[in-house]
Structures are given as structure tokens and as C-alpha cells.
Design an enzyme around this catalytic site. Structure first.
Site, mmCIF file in Angstrom:
data_model
loop_
_atom_site.group_PDB
_atom_site.id
_atom_site.type_symbol
_atom_site.label_atom_id
_atom_site.label_comp_id
_atom_site.label_asym_id
_atom_site.label_seq_id
_atom_site.Cartn_x
_atom_site.Cartn_y
_atom_site.Cartn_z
ATOM 1 N N TRP A 75 38.141 -10.838 -12.283
ATOM 2 C CA TRP A 75 37.519 -11.548 -11.148
ATOM 3 C C TRP A 75 38.232 -12.855 -10.878
ATOM 4 C CZ3 TRP A 75 35.337 -8.175 -8.465
ATOM 5 C CH2 TRP A 75 34.582 -7.150 -9.036
ATOM 6 N N ASP A 101 32.444 -19.412 -10.594
ATOM 7 C CA ASP A 101 31.866 -18.100 -10.314
ATOM 8 C C ASP A 101 30.900 -17.777 -11.458
ATOM 9 O OD1 ASP A 101 31.261 -15.418 -10.053
ATOM 10 O OD2 ASP A 101 33.336 -14.729 -9.844
ATOM 11 N N LYS A 136 23.783 -8.947 -10.498
ATOM 12 C CA LYS A 136 23.805 -8.921 -11.953
ATOM 13 C C LYS A 136 22.544 -9.577 -12.510
ATOM 14 C CE LYS A 136 28.413 -7.970 -11.465
ATOM 15 N NZ LYS A 136 29.518 -8.406 -10.632
HETATM 16 C C1 LIG Z 1 30.655 -8.514 -10.008
HETATM 17 C C2 LIG Z 1 31.416 -9.757 -9.974
HETATM 18 C C3 LIG Z 1 32.078 -10.195 -8.805
HETATM 19 C C4 LIG Z 1 32.149 -9.361 -7.547
HETATM 20 O O1 LIG Z 1 30.922 -9.297 -6.911
HETATM 21 P P1 LIG Z 1 30.776 -8.585 -5.489
HETATM 22 O O2 LIG Z 1 29.406 -9.056 -5.071
HETATM 23 O O3 LIG Z 1 30.851 -7.108 -5.737
HETATM 24 O O4 LIG Z 1 31.839 -9.057 -4.604
HETATM 25 C C5 LIG Z 1 32.711 -11.415 -8.845
HETATM 26 N N1 LIG Z 1 32.723 -12.174 -9.948
HETATM 27 C C6 LIG Z 1 32.103 -11.790 -11.091
HETATM 28 C C7 LIG Z 1 32.140 -12.673 -12.297
HETATM 29 C C8 LIG Z 1 31.433 -10.570 -11.135
HETATM 30 O O5 LIG Z 1 30.820 -10.187 -12.271
#
Ligand SMILES: *Cc1c(COP(=O)(O)O)cnc(C)c1O
Length: 362
Positions: free
Chosen positions: A103, A172, A196
């Protein structure tokens, strides 16, 4: 609800049962309006009140200071990969990114479209098994911000300290937001896709320090400017109504659990149980280095790929679903976010012990 099984999915992931039960009611009739929450206008008083309450509860749970704005956006966490540099960089500007997983790498690729990107630390060569301490890299003094991923969902690594830096910090937190207490005032921007730890897919929460709203270059499209959404209380256009509603219910559930400090304690206990099994056997091997291990995502391997396939099949048959590792590293992964129950982790560890006993290495 006995037909529900143990869902170890990395995202979308398990939601609290109490939230789902409430949602089934509100899908039919939201707050006695005679309309379901997916059918009511996003300008209706009942709906706007719900968005306000959701923001207020997030502020309470995370201790978000008054000089930060909370936005509910679309486009997934991945859209923040371009929206952040689009709003904060521009010709001649520089930013620094820590490359600790897939990511982070994707975010680096997008950011390069908007400025000069330095990567002062990368654990890619070692297979992304660790995250750095603040003394392991140097951030250029002319960097607009330092970007990192607090929990690396695929590799099961997590920063246990917020990086120490003079620069603006952008994070993030998609896979560990609300899993532990965080001092928001250390950050410029925090963002998280909901699917998540926050709710269903479809909404991305952005927490942004107010003064940053003015930095956006003039040539930025209206809907991609943070200020647009901040000025309109996330109701510039039709927001992801249902997803925001479910996030609101998850936050109420979290308050019922005693808040972030209480859930953090539960998360530590759940992860400790699983790491005990991994550390106590030669059969199961964790992917991450011990000092970098995540409380949320726990990738592990068995002695052979054949045994891993058998393990996954028998686990699924036993009601332990979603344990397949991400396609980029294979093996197994247990995702145990806030809503994943302790009892489910106990069932997994029992299954792991009996599988190892029944399937010795030849
Ligand atoms: C799942 C995830 C993403 C991507 O998320 P989307 O909503 O599918 O774009 C980005 N960063 C992290 C740390 C993730 O776990």
C-alpha cells in the site's frame, strides 16, 4: 445467528453482530421516518443529524482536536494516494514516503505524478518483514510531509511508535484506525478506508488539520479538493449514505465496548494468543519480525505449501473462513480487527494445535 462463522477476512471484514441487527431494522425504517436509510434524502434532517452524530462520536473516540476536520469521502483509501499529493504538492515540491509494503508502494507511485518523492526507508528487499524506528532514516528538510502506513495489512507489520519528525505527518491508518489510542495532534492528515476497522466498503474517513485546506493548488478539480468537502460537511454531493450510517453504528458499538483504550487491550490479548501458538511451535512461522508485528493482521506459514492448502481447506470446513494469505505473499493470514471476537481466536489456536499434531512433517 448461529449460522455465522469465524470470519478472518482482511477487508471487507467482520462487523459487530449488534451493528448488523440494528442495520436490518434501519434498512426498512430509519428513525421512524417510514423510509429506509438507503432511501432517505441525504439532505433530510434525520440523515444530516446522523452524519453529525457519527462525526461527534469519532471525535470523542479518537480525541480529535477542534482544529481538525473530519471528512467522509468516496473512492476508497486508494484515492487518497493521489488526493494527498494533489492537494499538498505541486511544481517543485517534495515529499518523503516510507516504503513498508504494497500500500505504501502504490501511494509512492501516485505521488510521483504530483511532485518529487523521496523514499528514505524501504523494507522491500527483505520481503517487507519490518518497519523502521525513527532513527533508521532521514527526512529531507524541504519535504512537505512524511507519509507512512501505520499497519501493513498484507505483511502483518505495524508501527508501534509514531515516527518522530519535524515534518508534517501523513498516515494511512486503513487497517488499524481505532484499534489503539493515537495522539491526533502529531498528524497533518490521517485517512482510512472503512472496510477493515470502521464499517463497510464505500466510505473513506479523512482527518485533516484545518490549515492544510488552504494549500491546494488552484488548478485542482472542485470535488478533489479537501476544502470542498470540509466546507460542505461532507455533503457537497451525494455521500456514501449507507456506508456512513454503518460506520456510525460501529462507533456506537465501540463506545459500548469502553472506547479505544478498552478495545486496544482486547486487541492485545487476541494477538498475544495467536503469537503464542506461532512462537511456541516450529510448525507455524510468522512473516513479520517480532518487533514489528501487527495486532491486526497475522500472516503465517506452515512447513510446506501442500500443508498450507490442506490447512486452509480444513479450517474452512471447521467454520474458520478467510485465512488465505494475500496473493502477493501466499501462506495464511488471520485478520483480527476490533470486531473480531476473542472466542474466534481461541477456536483458531485450538484448530492450529490439532492440525499440527495430526499432520506432522514427513
Ligand atoms: C485495504 C487498504 C488500502 C486500500 O483500500 P481501498 O479502500 O480498497 O482503496 C489502502 N491502504 C491500506 C493500509 C489498506 O489496508
Amino acid at each position: 445467528m448461529s449460522q455465522r462463522i469465524d470470519n478472518f477476512s482482511a477487508g471487507p471484514a467482520v462487523l459487530p453482530e449488534q451493528v448488523l441487527v440494528q442495520a436490518t431494522r434501519d434498512i426498512i425504517n430509519f428513525r421512524n421516518t417510514g423510509m429506509g436509510v438507503m432511501e432517505i434524502s441525504h439532505r433530510a434532517a434525520e440523515f444530516m443529524a446522523m452524519v453529525k452524530e457519527t462525526e461527534a462520536n469519532l471525535r470523542t473516540l479518537m480525541g480529535i482536536p477542534d482544529n481538525y476536520r473530519v471528512l467522509f469521502l468516496q473512492g476508497g483509501a486508494s484515492s487518497q494516494f493521489f488526493m494527498i499529493p494533489m492537494n499538498l504538492l505541486g511544481a517543485g515540491k517534495k515529499a518523503s514516503y516510507l516504503n513498508t509494503g504494497t500500500w505504501a508502494k502504490k501511494a509512492i507511485k501516485e505521488a510521483r505524478l504530483f511532485g518529487e518523492i523521496e523514499v528514505p526507508y524501504s523494507s522491500e528487499e527483505g520481503g517487507y518483514k519490518r518497519v523502521p524506528g525513527s532513527d533508521e532514516y532521514q527526512v529531507a528538510a524541504d519535504s512537505e510531509y512524511l507519509y507512512y502506513v501505520s499497519n501493513n495489512t498484507i505483511y502483518g507489520t505495524q508501527f508501534h511508535e509514531v515516527p518522530t519528525t519535524e515534518r508534517l505527518l501523513v498516515c494511512d491508518m486503513s487497517s488499524d484506525i481505532l484499534s489503539r489510542p493515537v495522539d491526533i495532534s502529531r498528524f497533518g492528515i490521517i485517512f482510512a478506508g472503512a472496510q477493515k476497522n470502521l464499517g463497510p466498503a464505500g466510505v473513506t474517513v479523512v482527518i485533516i488539520r484545518e490549515d492544510l485546506l488552504a494549500r491546494t493548488p488552484d488548478a485542482t478539480p472542485t470535488i478533489l479538493r479537501y476544502k470542498t468537502h470540509a466546507d460542505q460537511g461532507s455533503l457537497f454531493n451525494t455521500p456514501p449514505c449507507f456506508a456512513i450510517y454503518v460506520v456510525g453504528e460501529v462507533l456506537k458499538w465501540l463506545l459500548d465496548q469502553g472506547g479505544v483504550a478498552a478495545i486496544h487491550q482486547q486487541n492485545r490479548e487476541k494477538a498475544a494468543l495467536l503469537y503464542q501458538v506461532i512462537d511456541g511451535s516450529d510448525y507455524y512461522r510468522g512473516h513479520a519480525e517480532v518487533g514489528s508485528r501487527s495486532l491486526m493482521n497475522i500472516p503465517f506459514n506452515l512447513p510446506t505449501p501442500e500443508l498450507e492448502r490442506k490447512f486452509l481447506a480444513e479450517a474452512a470446513a471447521a467454520g474458520l473462513a478467510g485465512l488465505k494469505g494475500h496473493r502477493s505473499i501466499g501462506g495464511c493470514r488471520a485478520s483480527i480487527y476490533n470486531a473480531f471476537p476473542y472466542a474466534g481466536v481461541v477456536r483458531l489456536t485450538q484448530f492450529m494445535a490439532s492440525f499440527a499434531a495430526d499432520n506432522p512433517v514427513a
